[in-house]
Design an enzyme around this catalytic site. Structure first.
Site, PDB file in Angstrom:
ATOM      1  N   ASP A 236       1.048  -1.830   0.609  1.00  0.00           N
ATOM      2  CA  ASP A 236      -0.122   0.032  -0.141  1.00  0.00           C
ATOM      3  C   ASP A 236       1.066   1.617   0.020  1.00  0.00           C
ATOM      4  O   ASP A 236       2.102   1.638   0.393  1.00  0.00           O
ATOM      5  CB  ASP A 236      -0.832   0.007   1.384  1.00  0.00           C
ATOM      6  CG  ASP A 236      -1.878   0.927   1.495  1.00  0.00           C
ATOM      7  OD1 ASP A 236      -2.189   1.504   0.027  1.00  0.00           O
ATOM      8  OD2 ASP A 236      -3.570   0.251   1.808  1.00  0.00           O
TER       9      ASP A 236
ATOM     10  N   GLU B  21     -16.961   9.718   5.193  1.00  0.00           N
ATOM     11  CA  GLU B  21     -17.108   8.845   5.824  1.00  0.00           C
ATOM     12  C   GLU B  21     -15.816   8.113   4.384  1.00  0.00           C
ATOM     13  O   GLU B  21     -16.265   8.702   3.568  1.00  0.00           O
ATOM     14  CB  GLU B  21     -18.347   7.739   5.704  1.00  0.00           C
ATOM     15  CG  GLU B  21     -18.502   7.746   4.514  1.00  0.00           C
ATOM     16  CD  GLU B  21     -20.101   6.811   4.692  1.00  0.00           C
ATOM     17  OE1 GLU B  21     -19.793   5.453   5.661  1.00  0.00           O
ATOM     18  OE2 GLU B  21     -20.496   6.470   3.810  1.00  0.00           O
TER      19      GLU B  21
END
Length: 693
Positions: A238, A445
């Protein structure tokens, strides 16, 4: 070409490179090696729900909405459409020597992490809370992205490996502790299936540690991946996760040590800048040339399989006009229709296009609420308000009020709090029916803000709508007009007030750039809602009954282990049609059941199968999803379906993580939702059941 041939060509090519040249190819922004005719290649591209961040592309509903379709066939078509547009853009831009970020053919999608906690900000990027559903849908999307031939149409990526679902604010230093049972039962099955069954070309490691090891340098996880599962593709970190080894996890002291640990453990490609230290690590004798060669071979094998190192492929002929073509827009529209979930309907829906319709709420005319995150740019956006206005043109009046800001106390900075509330009440009083459009977007979110995610918001604090929206909801419902609450959001929201007082509730997720049109068609009855919840909708106070957000045990989480009554259960969703099931029979491989449409409304439904091991204390406390199939029936039509059952459902996982045969005594249920009391009460329908031995 096949993988063996591609690997042979990769080995021959890197044999002609210097050590420094080979090391340079392990970065996500791999530079050109002109003397060998190797063009630059940027590995970082996204296709979570259509090609993202690289300009114009068809915008599908967000992943959580795609999960709500329970439709593998359509999801594979969407993956294929995304790959087609990726190829079209790559062909056109590479011809101009544009090899920038987000222009390649390696898509870092899908996200198959388990949405274990409803507060996790990135949960809407996933396919929900169930390992089996995540596996089936993830496989379908990978097959669509990669194609069926030997040449990869694009390279898909299963992420984030593994045991990763928040908290976002802690991800660069957090250690996710998972028991052997939870690993085998919940966190790893979808990854295993995407590797072994869908042959996903790459896997991305997570930011966090799992049981003490950084996920991008975990001997345990890599042993699963390349040892037990036989993964042959490449592994990518990542973004800037390797830097976390020495800045967050504190398992190394320097950038060179972090790069060496990742490379030697099996991380082939670095998203970030840590692998710029590979030559320093080599000079410090932390790695050797064979470590670099191994990773380089895997990466060039992928590039050869993509057919982008001079050998060409049939995909080179895909024209730029495939981008946002009518066929892809039609698929996106179909997906938006199938993804919406009808949570309540006291008979108000479908609406008639007549009279005065009041459209109220901060998400009614919001483009941000259409697209979620990791999105492409659409050449046109159709909000809910615009679609309703189009539908009502010449038939009636549409009144509109924003009602409130999405999360701030006022819309205008110089105004008083709730500066749009009185207007909203006026609109409601002057309307025959109200469509109150609430919810979230990626500002509430989403992912933690970082170098590649400027709009990041992180996790939710609770399951409530923001305070100004709650005040708006109460004020509009108090007017007493027939009211539809339309929710655009990507996760569980406590809608208790709407459930009690509103006439209907429709959940549209983030339906895509033109998704407002599909929402309007559902509201006015041009089609029936047919989506099902891929996550449990809890009441806000039930968060206190769950383990802490930082606790990765599955006890009390998701529909498989939650024993209280939820607001809306996993698998739940209503229809305008009246469907019925009969004649259920089953063995350990298949189930047969007959579906009848008893109404005058043509519609689609999802038949769901759940299995409970009746004799093992190691089985989850609740029945688990083991099969599903979407079916479309005309009025009065009757059809018998044959559904395959998940073989894993007939096994149990012991505390030590061993998966063993189940007790031999199972109950199978078939229905349009779970075989629980709450689903039966909300839907008015009970499941059929049969014993299997």
């Amino acid at each position: 070409m096949d993988r063996k041939t591609a690997e042979e060509k990769a080995r021959a090519l890197i044999a002609r490179m210097t050590l420094r040249e080979k090391a340079s190819q392990l970065r996500f922004d791999s530079p050109a090696i002109e003397r060998l005719g190797i063009p630059a290649y940027n590995w970082w591209n996204e296709a979570l729900h259509g090609v993202a961040r690289g300009g114009t592309a068809t915008s599908f509903p967000q992943a959580i909405g795609l999960a709500a379709m329970f439709d593998e066939v359509l999801l594979q078509k969407l993956g294929d459409a995304a790959a087609t547009e990726g190829r079209a853009k790559y062909n056109a831009l590479a011809a101009q020597n544009d090899r920038d970020i987000y222009h390649g053919l390696s898509f870092w999608s899908p996200n198959i992490n388990i949405f274990r906690d409803p507060r996790w900000g990135r949960g809407h990027e996933t396919y929900g809370e169930d390992p089996y559903l995540s596996s089936r849908l993830g496989q379908a999307y990978v097959r669509g992205l990669q194609g069926e031939g030997e040449t990869l149409k694009s390279a898909a990526c299963a992420k984030h490996f593994a045991v990763h679902s928040g908290p976002e604010a802690l991800r660069h230093s957090f250690n996710a502790v998972a028991s052997p049972k939870d690993l085998e039962e919940t966190y790893l099955p979808a990854f295993e299936d995407l590797v072994k069954k869908a042959k996903v070309e790459s896997v991305m490691g997570a930011y966090n540690r799992t049981n003490g090891e950084p996920c991008c340098a975990s001997r345990f996880l890599m042993g699963k991946l390349r040892g037990e599962w036989g993964f042959e593709g490449h592994f990518v970190s990542d973004c800037w996760a390797i830097r976390d080894f020495h800045t967050g996890h504190m398992v190394t002291k320097t950038s060179a040590e972090s790069a060496a640990l990742a490379l030697k453990t099996g991380c082939d490609l670095n998203c970030g800048n840590s692998y710029q230290c590979l030559m320093s690590a080599y000079e410090q004798e932390l790695i050797d040339e064979e470590d670099i060669d191994r990773a380089a071979v895997r990466l060039f094998t992928t590039r050869y399989l993509l057919g982008i190192l001079g050998e060409g492929s049939a995909y080179d002929a895909i024209p730029y006009t495939a981008v946002e073509c009518p066929e892809h827009l039609a698929l996106a529209h179909e997906a938006a229709l199938k993804s919406c979930v009808l949570l309540k309907n006291d008979g108000l829906l479908p609406l008639k296009a007549a009279g005065t319709v009041g459209v109220i709420g901060p998400n009614a005319d919001s483009r941000g609420a259409l697209i979620g995150n990791y999105y492409g740019t659409s050449s046109r956006y159709i909000t809910v308000l615009e679609a309703i206005q189009d539908r009502m043109e010449g038939k009636g009046r549409v009144l509109y009020s924003e009602g409130c800001h999405l999360f701030r106390d006022r819309v205008e900075a110089l105004a008083q709090d709730d500066d749009r509330l009185a207007e909203a009440v006026a609109v409601a009083r002057n309307s025959d029916v109200v469509i109150l459009t609430l919810g979230y977007d990626e500002r509430i979110e989403g992912e933690e803000p970082d170098d590649g995610n400027a709009v990041g918001s992180g996790d939710k604090e609770d399951l409530l709508l923001p305070a100004p929206q709650r005040r708006l909801l109460d004020a509009v419902l108090a007017v007493g007009k027939p009211t539809v609450v339309l929710l655009l959001a990507g996760s569980s929201v406590d809608l208790s007030a709407a459930e009690e007082k509103a006439d209907a509730i429709l959940l549209a997720w983030y339906p895509g750039a033109r998704g407002g049109k599909a929402v309007a068609e559902l509201l006015f009855g041009d089609a029936s809602p047919s989506g099902k919840l891929p996550v449990t909708f809890y009441k806000n106070e039930q968060l206190a009954e769950m383990p802490a957000f930082t606790d990765y045990s599955m006890r009390g989480r998701t529909y498989r282990f939650f024993t209280a009554e939820p607001l809306y259960p996993f698998g739940y969703g209503l229809s305008y049609a009246d469907m019925a099931l009969s004649d259920l029979t089953a063995d350990r491989e298949t189930a047969r059941v007959t579906v009848t449409n008893r109404s005058a409304f043509a519609a689609e439904e999802v038949v769901e199968l759940y299995l409970k091991d009746e004799g093992s204390p190691d089985a989850p406390p609740n029945p688990i999803l083991c099969g599903f199939q979407r079916v479309r029936l005309a009025p009065g039509e009757r059809r018998t379906l044959c559904l395959a059952l998940d073989a894993r459902a007939f096994t149990i996982v012991r505390a030590d993580g061993a998966r063993v045969p189940g007790s031999g005594r199972w109950t199978l249920w078939a229905g349009f939702g779970q075989p629980d009391e709450r689903t039966a009460a909300l839907s008015g329908k009970s499941c059929l059941s049969v014993k299997i031995a």
